[in-house]
Design a protein around this motif. Structure first.
Motif, PDB file in Angstrom:
ATOM      1  N   ILE A  94     -45.119 -40.527  32.298  1.00 17.95           N
ATOM      2  CA  ILE A  94     -46.001 -41.637  31.902  1.00 17.95           C
ATOM      3  C   ILE A  94     -47.052 -41.903  32.968  1.00 17.95           C
ATOM      4  CG2 ILE A  94     -46.085 -44.095  31.352  1.00 17.95           C
ATOM      5  CD1 ILE A  94     -43.178 -43.782  30.291  1.00 17.95           C
ATOM      6  N   ASP A  95     -46.642 -41.938  34.232  1.00 21.15           N
ATOM      7  CA  ASP A  95     -47.594 -42.260  35.305  1.00 21.15           C
ATOM      8  C   ASP A  95     -48.672 -41.190  35.436  1.00 21.15           C
ATOM      9  OD1 ASP A  95     -45.334 -40.644  36.338  1.00 21.15           O
ATOM     10  OD2 ASP A  95     -46.391 -40.748  38.246  1.00 21.15           O
ATOM     11  N   GLN A  96     -48.312 -39.946  35.157  1.00 20.31           N
ATOM     12  CA  GLN A  96     -49.296 -38.871  35.250  1.00 20.31           C
ATOM     13  C   GLN A  96     -50.309 -38.940  34.111  1.00 20.31           C
ATOM     14  OE1 GLN A  96     -46.119 -35.949  35.479  1.00 20.31           O
ATOM     15  NE2 GLN A  96     -46.783 -35.349  37.532  1.00 20.31           N
ATOM     16  N   ILE A  97     -49.865 -39.277  32.921  1.00 19.08           N
ATOM     17  CA  ILE A  97     -50.800 -39.495  31.804  1.00 19.08           C
ATOM     18  C   ILE A  97     -51.714 -40.668  32.113  1.00 19.08           C
ATOM     19  CG2 ILE A  97     -50.963 -40.195  29.387  1.00 19.08           C
ATOM     20  CD1 ILE A  97     -50.140 -37.292  29.716  1.00 19.08           C
ATOM     21  N   ALA A  98     -51.155 -41.724  32.704  1.00 25.57           N
ATOM     22  CA  ALA A  98     -51.965 -42.901  33.047  1.00 25.57           C
ATOM     23  C   ALA A  98     -53.065 -42.549  34.042  1.00 25.57           C
ATOM     24  CB  ALA A  98     -51.070 -43.997  33.617  1.00 25.57           C
ATOM     25  N   GLY A  99     -52.822 -41.543  34.889  1.00 27.61           N
ATOM     26  CA  GLY A  99     -53.801 -41.164  35.889  1.00 27.61           C
ATOM     27  C   GLY A  99     -54.989 -40.393  35.355  1.00 27.61           C
ATOM     28  N   LEU A 100     -54.886 -39.906  34.134  1.00 25.60           N
ATOM     29  CA  LEU A 100     -55.992 -39.094  33.599  1.00 25.60           C
ATOM     30  C   LEU A 100     -56.593 -39.624  32.301  1.00 25.60           C
ATOM     31  CD1 LEU A 100     -54.735 -37.319  30.989  1.00 25.60           C
ATOM     32  CD2 LEU A 100     -53.630 -36.093  32.846  1.00 25.60           C
ATOM     33  N   ILE A 101     -55.911 -40.550  31.632  1.00 22.86           N
ATOM     34  CA  ILE A 101     -56.295 -40.874  30.264  1.00 22.86           C
ATOM     35  C   ILE A 101     -57.596 -41.659  30.145  1.00 22.86           C
ATOM     36  CG2 ILE A 101     -55.024 -43.058  30.068  1.00 22.86           C
ATOM     37  CD1 ILE A 101     -55.265 -40.215  27.438  1.00 22.86           C
ATOM     38  N   ASN A 102     -57.962 -42.454  31.151  1.00 26.05           N
ATOM     39  CA  ASN A 102     -59.183 -43.259  31.025  1.00 26.05           C
ATOM     40  C   ASN A 102     -60.415 -42.395  30.815  1.00 26.05           C
ATOM     41  OD1 ASN A 102     -57.590 -45.499  31.433  1.00 26.05           O
ATOM     42  ND2 ASN A 102     -58.936 -46.419  32.964  1.00 26.05           N
TER      43      ASN A 102
END
Length: 386
Positions: free
Chosen positions: A102-110
């Motif tokens: 989850i944290d890795q997706i959060a780092g790129l999704i914006n």
């Protein structure tokens, strides 16, 4: 007078100050109407890990392949969007990352949300947090934060949040059960705050639907597609799916020649010429419109995933049109301005010139840019949903 000069007489440098008009709107009917009677324009982003990417399916399409078919058959205008491509399906774009938490997706999704601007996000994430035993107790909190992050980055988006599919490892399944039990409350809190978030159960899958104890087999991916489809039908019925212009995939037909905008030879390489050719329905003749800002669009080829581009960022009349990866100079951004007959003139953001057919009815003639010529048919294009 040569052909080029003849076709461009009375050209002008000024750009028409017209508003970009919408194509046919998505059908957002009253919530009391049967969900399957409705359709919508969907710019759909599938977000997650290797399950989203389709790993262990026979085609690499995962659930996205059968979901595409279901949505199209129900009349939806559909464009899957994302920076990743996996599978052999017609529209393989997604945001599925092997091994990501989850944290890795959060780092790129914006960045991906800003680029592709979906109106619906399908979110199946958390399997790797639990399988990697990564801060398991706070995984639901990270999911809640990711949902809030997506809502903040893409106002008006609808998020379908999946409960995780089953797992053959006992202790992982125990953690999945706990994680899944908290998702409805996370979602309801956002609904209570007026946000468009919806829980999708994946409980129809069982261990017999898994290929390797973790990833679905084709039957399992089909069940996931069915569950996503039911959720999408419900949020459409709720009136949650916002209208977007140019949802789906399109043929772009020149009015003068009757031929369409085509990537020469079906090339997937940068700098391939953009030519006109009779319509055949192949992916090198089909295009997705991705909004950038202020009425401009990235026009992306469905076959190559490269964009309609003025070669070398030229501002000169006669500069050739090629395909190239999306950049930041504005030469691959176009403003479609609707004309009184329903056709469009495409203005280039960098040059201010328009997409132009200098070749008459010659097959394989390469498109160029030229100053606006008063609306003659060689600069007008019909945008036809496919």
């Amino acid at each position: 007078m040569n052909e080029e000069t003849n076709m461009h007489f009375t050209k002008r440098k000024t750009i028409a100050a017209s508003a970009v008009a919408a194509l046919a709107g998505s059908l957002l009917m009253a919530a009391g109407t049967t969900a399957h009677a409705q359709s919508a324009g969907l710019r759909l982003m599938a977000v997650g890990d290797s399950i989203t990417a389709g790993y262990r399916s026979s085609t690499g399409n995962g659930y996205r392949g059968p979901l595409w078919t279901e949505l199209i058959n129900q009349g939806d205008a559909l464009d899957f969007v994302g920076s990743q491509r996996s599978g052999v399906m017609f529209d393989p774009d997604n945001e599925g990352y092997f091994g990501d938490r989850i944290d890795q997706i959060a780092g790129l999704i914006n960045g991906e949300l800003a680029l592709y601007q979906p109106n619906v996000v399908l979110l199946h994430i958390g399997t790797n947090d639990l399988g990697q035993n990564y801060q398991v107790s706070t995984a639901p909190n990270r999911l809640a934060s990711l949902i809030d992050q997506i809502l903040a980055a893409d106002p008006g988006v609808t998020i379908l949040v999946a409960q995780l599919i089953c797992n053959s490892t006992g202790w992982v399944q125990t953690d999945i059960n706990n994680f899944n039990s908290q998702i409805p409350g996370i979602v309801q809190a956002r609904v209570n705050a007026g946000k468009h978030v919806y829980t999708v159960s994946m409980s129809s899958l069982n261990l017999g639907d898994l290929n390797d104890g973790l990833h679905p087999n084709d039957g399992g991916y089909q069940k996931m597609a069915d569950n996503w489809d039911a959720g999408i039908r419900q949020v459409i019925a709720n009136g949650w799916v916002s209208h977007i212009d140019f949802a789906g995939v399109f043929e772009i037909q020149n009015q003068y020649s009757g031929q369409v905008v085509d990537v020469s030879g079906g090339s997937t390489s940068n700098n391939a010429p953009i030519v006109q050719w009779p319509y055949q329905g192949t992916s090198n003749q089909l295009w997705n419109f991705i909004p950038t800002s202020n009425g401009y669009y990235q026009i992306k080829n469905a076959g190559s995933a490269l964009d309609l581009n003025v070669a070398g960022a030229s501002t000169a009349n006669g500069a050739k049109i090629v395909q190239w990866q999306f950049g930041n100079q504005g030469n691959d951004q176009w403003q479609p301005v609707r004309q009184s007959d329903g056709s469009y003139i495409f203005y280039n953001r960098n040059s201010g010139s328009v997409l132009d057919n200098p070749s008459g009815t010659t097959q394989a003639g390469q498109f160029d840019q030229w100053g606006w010529n008063g609306g003659q048919s060689n600069q007008r294009f019909n945008v036809i949903g496919r």
